[in-house]
Design an enzyme around this catalytic site. Sequence first.
Site, PDB file in Angstrom:
ATOM      1  N   ASP A  21     -43.474 -17.652  66.725  1.00  0.00           N
ATOM      2  CA  ASP A  21     -43.825 -18.833  67.632  1.00  0.00           C
ATOM      3  C   ASP A  21     -44.506 -17.510  68.572  1.00  0.00           C
ATOM      4  O   ASP A  21     -44.018 -16.716  69.092  1.00  0.00           O
ATOM      5  CB  ASP A  21     -42.615 -18.840  68.284  1.00  0.00           C
ATOM      6  CG  ASP A  21     -42.466 -19.975  69.196  1.00  0.00           C
ATOM      7  OD1 ASP A  21     -43.142 -20.699  69.563  1.00  0.00           O
ATOM      8  OD2 ASP A  21     -41.067 -19.618  69.840  1.00  0.00           O
ATOM      9  N   ASN A  23     -45.578 -20.169  71.435  1.00  0.00           N
ATOM     10  CA  ASN A  23     -45.539 -20.614  73.277  1.00  0.00           C
ATOM     11  C   ASN A  23     -44.802 -20.949  73.583  1.00  0.00           C
ATOM     12  O   ASN A  23     -44.011 -21.699  74.366  1.00  0.00           O
ATOM     13  CB  ASN A  23     -46.273 -21.845  72.667  1.00  0.00           C
ATOM     14  CG  ASN A  23     -45.549 -22.633  71.374  1.00  0.00           C
ATOM     15  OD1 ASN A  23     -44.906 -22.823  71.185  1.00  0.00           O
ATOM     16  ND2 ASN A  23     -46.132 -24.219  72.101  1.00  0.00           N
ATOM     17  N   ASP A  25     -41.773 -22.897  72.362  1.00  0.00           N
ATOM     18  CA  ASP A  25     -40.601 -24.007  72.102  1.00  0.00           C
ATOM     19  C   ASP A  25     -39.979 -23.410  70.421  1.00  0.00           C
ATOM     20  O   ASP A  25     -39.275 -24.271  70.200  1.00  0.00           O
ATOM     21  CB  ASP A  25     -41.582 -25.415  71.778  1.00  0.00           C
ATOM     22  CG  ASP A  25     -42.124 -24.964  70.578  1.00  0.00           C
ATOM     23  OD1 ASP A  25     -42.313 -23.615  69.680  1.00  0.00           O
ATOM     24  OD2 ASP A  25     -43.079 -25.677  70.212  1.00  0.00           O
ATOM     25  N   ASP A  29     -45.747 -21.494  64.512  1.00  0.00           N
ATOM     26  CA  ASP A  29     -46.285 -22.083  64.273  1.00  0.00           C
ATOM     27  C   ASP A  29     -47.621 -21.455  64.003  1.00  0.00           C
ATOM     28  O   ASP A  29     -47.726 -20.586  63.516  1.00  0.00           O
ATOM     29  CB  ASP A  29     -47.320 -22.139  66.135  1.00  0.00           C
ATOM     30  CG  ASP A  29     -47.034 -21.086  67.141  1.00  0.00           C
ATOM     31  OD1 ASP A  29     -47.025 -20.746  66.547  1.00  0.00           O
ATOM     32  OD2 ASP A  29     -46.017 -21.239  68.319  1.00  0.00           O
ATOM     33  N   ASP A  98     -49.464 -27.526  50.861  1.00  0.00           N
ATOM     34  CA  ASP A  98     -48.332 -28.389  50.408  1.00  0.00           C
ATOM     35  C   ASP A  98     -48.772 -29.273  50.105  1.00  0.00           C
ATOM     36  O   ASP A  98     -48.985 -30.221  51.510  1.00  0.00           O
ATOM     37  CB  ASP A  98     -47.387 -28.211  50.959  1.00  0.00           C
ATOM     38  CG  ASP A  98     -45.574 -28.071  50.483  1.00  0.00           C
ATOM     39  OD1 ASP A  98     -45.305 -29.258  48.999  1.00  0.00           O
ATOM     40  OD2 ASP A  98     -44.836 -27.266  50.456  1.00  0.00           O
ATOM     41  N   ASP A 199     -45.198 -30.813  46.003  1.00  0.00           N
ATOM     42  CA  ASP A 199     -44.334 -31.468  46.324  1.00  0.00           C
ATOM     43  C   ASP A 199     -43.603 -32.524  44.711  1.00  0.00           C
ATOM     44  O   ASP A 199     -44.220 -33.635  44.602  1.00  0.00           O
ATOM     45  CB  ASP A 199     -43.688 -31.764  47.404  1.00  0.00           C
ATOM     46  CG  ASP A 199     -41.967 -32.104  47.430  1.00  0.00           C
ATOM     47  OD1 ASP A 199     -41.949 -30.912  47.614  1.00  0.00           O
ATOM     48  OD2 ASP A 199     -42.206 -33.318  47.750  1.00  0.00           O
ATOM     49  N   GLU A 250     -44.737 -29.199  41.866  1.00  0.00           N
ATOM     50  CA  GLU A 250     -43.466 -28.653  41.439  1.00  0.00           C
ATOM     51  C   GLU A 250     -42.484 -29.843  40.085  1.00  0.00           C
ATOM     52  O   GLU A 250     -42.773 -31.599  40.811  1.00  0.00           O
ATOM     53  CB  GLU A 250     -43.174 -29.155  43.137  1.00  0.00           C
ATOM     54  CG  GLU A 250     -41.740 -28.468  43.384  1.00  0.00           C
ATOM     55  CD  GLU A 250     -40.495 -29.167  44.359  1.00  0.00           C
ATOM     56  OE1 GLU A 250     -39.375 -28.613  44.626  1.00  0.00           O
ATOM     57  OE2 GLU A 250     -40.802 -30.605  44.615  1.00  0.00           O
ATOM     58  N   HIS A 314     -37.868 -21.953  50.156  1.00  0.00           N
ATOM     59  CA  HIS A 314     -37.316 -22.871  51.351  1.00  0.00           C
ATOM     60  C   HIS A 314     -36.119 -23.871  51.256  1.00  0.00           C
ATOM     61  O   HIS A 314     -35.630 -23.924  51.609  1.00  0.00           O
ATOM     62  CB  HIS A 314     -38.265 -23.035  52.024  1.00  0.00           C
ATOM     63  CG  HIS A 314     -39.129 -24.468  51.107  1.00  0.00           C
ATOM     64  ND1 HIS A 314     -39.413 -24.109  49.937  1.00  0.00           N
ATOM     65  CD2 HIS A 314     -38.932 -26.217  51.055  1.00  0.00           C
ATOM     66  CE1 HIS A 314     -39.972 -25.161  49.749  1.00  0.00           C
ATOM     67  NE2 HIS A 314     -39.283 -26.800  50.433  1.00  0.00           N
TER      68      HIS A 314
HETATM   69  O1  TEU Z   1     -37.668 -30.307  47.030  1.00  0.00           O
HETATM   70  C1  TEU Z   1     -37.298 -30.316  45.570  1.00  0.00           C
HETATM   71  C2  TEU Z   1     -36.142 -30.172  45.756  1.00  0.00           C
HETATM   72  O2  TEU Z   1     -35.055 -31.335  45.319  1.00  0.00           O
HETATM   73  C3  TEU Z   1     -35.747 -28.988  45.647  1.00  0.00           C
HETATM   74  O3  TEU Z   1     -34.708 -28.416  46.070  1.00  0.00           O
HETATM   75  C4  TEU Z   1     -35.513 -28.756  43.998  1.00  0.00           C
HETATM   76  O4  TEU Z   1     -34.511 -27.645  43.965  1.00  0.00           O
HETATM   77  C5  TEU Z   1     -36.215 -29.183  42.731  1.00  0.00           C
HETATM   78  O5  TEU Z   1     -37.167 -29.215  43.641  1.00  0.00           O
HETATM   79  C6  TEU Z   1     -36.123 -29.017  41.461  1.00  0.00           C
HETATM   80  O6  TEU Z   1     -35.019 -30.388  41.034  1.00  0.00           O
HETATM   81  C7  TEU Z   1     -39.168 -30.392  47.660  1.00  0.00           C
HETATM   82  C8  TEU Z   1     -39.055 -29.569  48.448  1.00  0.00           C
HETATM   83  O7  TEU Z   1     -39.545 -28.506  48.782  1.00  0.00           O
HETATM   84  C9  TEU Z   1     -37.803 -30.123  49.535  1.00  0.00           C
HETATM   85  O8  TEU Z   1     -37.888 -29.044  50.623  1.00  0.00           O
HETATM   86  C10 TEU Z   1     -38.097 -31.441  49.661  1.00  0.00           C
HETATM   87  O9  TEU Z   1     -36.848 -31.526  50.805  1.00  0.00           O
HETATM   88  C11 TEU Z   1     -38.423 -32.313  48.880  1.00  0.00           C
HETATM   89  O10 TEU Z   1     -39.314 -31.613  48.190  1.00  0.00           O
HETATM   90  C12 TEU Z   1     -38.421 -33.423  49.687  1.00  0.00           C
HETATM   91  O11 TEU Z   1     -39.795 -34.099  49.991  1.00  0.00           O
HETATM   92 CA    CA Z   2     -44.276 -22.816  68.726  1.00  0.00          CA
END
Ligand code: TEU
Ligand code: CA
Length: 547
Positions: A21, A23, A25, A29, A98, A199, A250, A314
């Site tokens: 971070d 700034n 907040d 960023d 993404d 995604d 994904e 994440h």
């Molecule tokens: O994730 C999809 C999701 O639900 C994953 O946690 C899951 O493990 C995988 O797709 C297989 O089932 C993506 C993003 O990475 C996540 O952060 C988002 O919340 C989600 O899509 C919705 O956009």
């Molecule tokens: Ca920030």
Amino acid sequence: MKRTWWKEAIVYQVYWRSFYDTNGDGYGDLKGVIEKLDYIKELGVDIIWLNPFYESPDKDNGYDISNYEAIMEKAGTMADFEELLTEVHKRDMKVMMDLVVNHTSDQHPWFIESRSSKDNAKRDWYIWKDPKNGKEPNNWRSYFTPSVWEYDEKTDQYYMHSFAVEQPDLNWKNKEVREAIYKMMRFWLDKGINGFRMDVINLLAKLEGFPDAENPLNISYLGNNPGIHEYLQEMHEEVLKHYDVLTVGEIPFVTPEDGLKYAGEDRNELNTLFHFEIADDMPTWDMLGYKEIQERWHKAFYGKGWNSQFLNNHDHTRQVTRYGNDNEYRIESAKLLGTMIHTLPGMPYVFQGEEIGMTGVRFHSIEDYNDIAMKNKYKEEVEKGRDPEEVFESLLLLSRDNSRTPIQWNSSKNAGFTEGTPWININPNYKEINVEEALHNPNSVYYYYKKLIALRKENPVMVYGDYEDYSADDDHLYVYVRTLDHVRWLVILNHSDHNTPFKLPAVFNDKEKRLVLSNYNDVKEEDSLIETTLGPHEARIYEFIKR
Ligand code: TEU
Ligand code: CA
């Protein structure tokens, strides 16, 4: 097999809101990423994958987008992004963004218009259905809620959302939707970005007729439906083939055979994919299960398509906590898992903080958590009458916040992440585990990762080599060989808290080995491998030259 730059690349994932971070907040960023680029570069990685920073109400940490061509205020400005891109390229690295196009935010102007009336021009851009017998159109469950359907009083119809209520699914059957998305993709590609992590890209096509599911709890009906490959081939034709970029899809609920349809070299769809046989289906470490998965994917993919290797991101709890030992053997275990990911066939991903062996977290109460998936599930279960404490406990290990706590830069206030109040609590172990400590300690996980990454650059066998498992039914030892031409690499991993005996397979000559890397300091090249013992979470790589 065709050699390409992206097959040889290593990706570092930056979850920017928890990175740095600038700034005060409390949110990391884009400027913070710029400031720390030398740190990332020093590790030796090639590509930075940034989680979404598009304009967003931020209900699902950026995965609910309200404007695809603007930047979220928390992240910074378009000028910041352009500067980031320039600075990354200056350092000879690349940027992967993404791409979230299964759904938008319910605050996206497209959706606001779509929900305004049945006859507006954007009505068909989302998926609207009449009630069935006064109820939801079918029994499908969404990832984050009990039903994929949300009732909208104004027009007396339901809209579909595979994730949160605030994330309505786009209707990919509509050509205008597809064209709007392709245009947006070109907007970013023309700025010079080098790839997309897509995604839940296999969710775009919905099951024709929206039939009830036999078992609504197994939500695999949401993905891999007829029509998906036509969309991806069209996207390739319209957009991707005109740029030399990396695409990784994904793809939940996919088998290796079906995976090849997305990432096969002859398919003109995606370069690579993430499958979820590990992250979604293996809650804790299962050595035999893991070997079986690697074997099956390698057999299907070798020479035909490109896979990814990762154990956390994440969405999935930090690997040393979930799949290793984050206690007594944290350092050894973090190094072992790194060795494995970087020596198995496919593209290795490093999730920020993994390179210093950061661990999962356990906060005191549900109030300390931010993850919408966890909070929704908690509410749903408690409303059913279950004991709140028990529900809370049951959600801890897999809460997505395990991986979302800020990077621990040093041992000062807020781990040096922010001058303000961090958006999510810092992991209390930051005084022992932090970047500054790692950089001062020659034995740190960080320097080990740096070596692993450098090795991959110098040794094509790690990238293009064939793979063979030599340890099939051993619960603790994972022993495999990568072979390219006359070079053979033997990887030995003791995935256990105990000493474990090892015998060199007869095909290898003990006298011809060279020690490439070890996560224990006392291993000597001349130590015999014919019969030996590996310590807890010990990992070694040897090279044998075939004559
Ligand atoms: O994730 C999809 C999701 O639900 C994953 O946690 C899951 O493990 C995988 O797709 C297989 O089932 C993506 C993003 O990475 C996540 O952060 C988002 O919340 C989600 O899509 C919705 O956009
Ligand atoms: Ca920030």
